[in-house]
Design an enzyme around this catalytic site. Sequence first.
Site, PDB file in Angstrom:
ATOM      1  N   SER A 224       0.825  -1.217   0.000  1.00  0.00           N
ATOM      2  CA  SER A 224       0.000   0.000   0.000  1.00  0.00           C
ATOM      3  C   SER A 224       0.856   1.263   0.000  1.00  0.00           C
ATOM      4  CB  SER A 224      -0.960   0.005   1.188  1.00  0.00           C
ATOM      5  OG  SER A 224      -0.249  -0.077   2.402  1.00  0.00           O
TER       6      SER A 224
ATOM      7  N   ASN B 104       1.428  -4.502 -14.599  1.00  0.00           N
ATOM      8  CA  ASN B 104       0.376  -5.482 -14.879  1.00  0.00           C
ATOM      9  C   ASN B 104      -0.644  -5.562 -13.746  1.00  0.00           C
ATOM     10  OD1 ASN B 104       2.105  -6.686 -13.073  1.00  0.00           O
ATOM     11  ND2 ASN B 104       2.242  -8.636 -14.162  1.00  0.00           N
TER      12      ASN B 104
ATOM     13  N   ASP C 208       2.623 -19.139 -11.607  1.00  0.00           N
ATOM     14  CA  ASP C 208       2.074 -20.475 -11.382  1.00  0.00           C
ATOM     15  C   ASP C 208       3.181 -21.456 -11.023  1.00  0.00           C
ATOM     16  OD1 ASP C 208       3.224 -21.546 -13.766  1.00  0.00           O
ATOM     17  OD2 ASP C 208       1.477 -20.957 -14.917  1.00  0.00           O
TER      18      ASP C 208
ATOM     19  N   TYR D 124       6.597 -22.050 -13.018  1.00  0.00           N
ATOM     20  CA  TYR D 124       7.708 -21.082 -13.022  1.00  0.00           C
ATOM     21  C   TYR D 124       8.612 -21.401 -11.841  1.00  0.00           C
ATOM     22  CZ  TYR D 124      10.067 -16.587 -13.720  1.00  0.00           C
ATOM     23  OH  TYR D 124      10.990 -15.605 -13.971  1.00  0.00           O
TER      24      TYR D 124
END
Length: 142
Positions: free
Chosen positions: A62, A74, A80, A83
């Site tokens: 934050s 992005n 996942d 990787y």
Amino acid sequence: MKTIKIKYFSDVEKIRKIDKGDWIDLRAAETVSLKRGEYKLIPLGVGMILPQGYEAHIVPRSSTFKNFGIIQTNHMGVIDESYCGDNDQWQFPAFALRDTVINKNDRICQFRIVRKQPEIEFEITESLSDASRGGFGSTGKS
């Protein structure tokens, strides 16, 4: 409890065991200087073997924008369980909205391990329900 193997690519501060529910901070693995408008994949100094059927969601902390003037390009990274190679270091895709310096070991993002979406099937229908909430953006309006 799940055990996750972690490889450190640099001498960033080590990740510690946490109780459930908390996001886990990740740190910049090198000092990065960015000018306004520049983009960089900031290495996070870690790679992991996630349990089968799980993925990691990476988001900014934050305070990341306030402290460093960067945003994640992005908006949420998804890593996942495939990787997990010896060179698969996690990274943070940063875009600078002002000139900034991120120092090595600064906490810039956080992650959480979640189950992957189960296999689902879609069925086409002409009607969803008789109840209507009032349209997009209507929550909380009378």
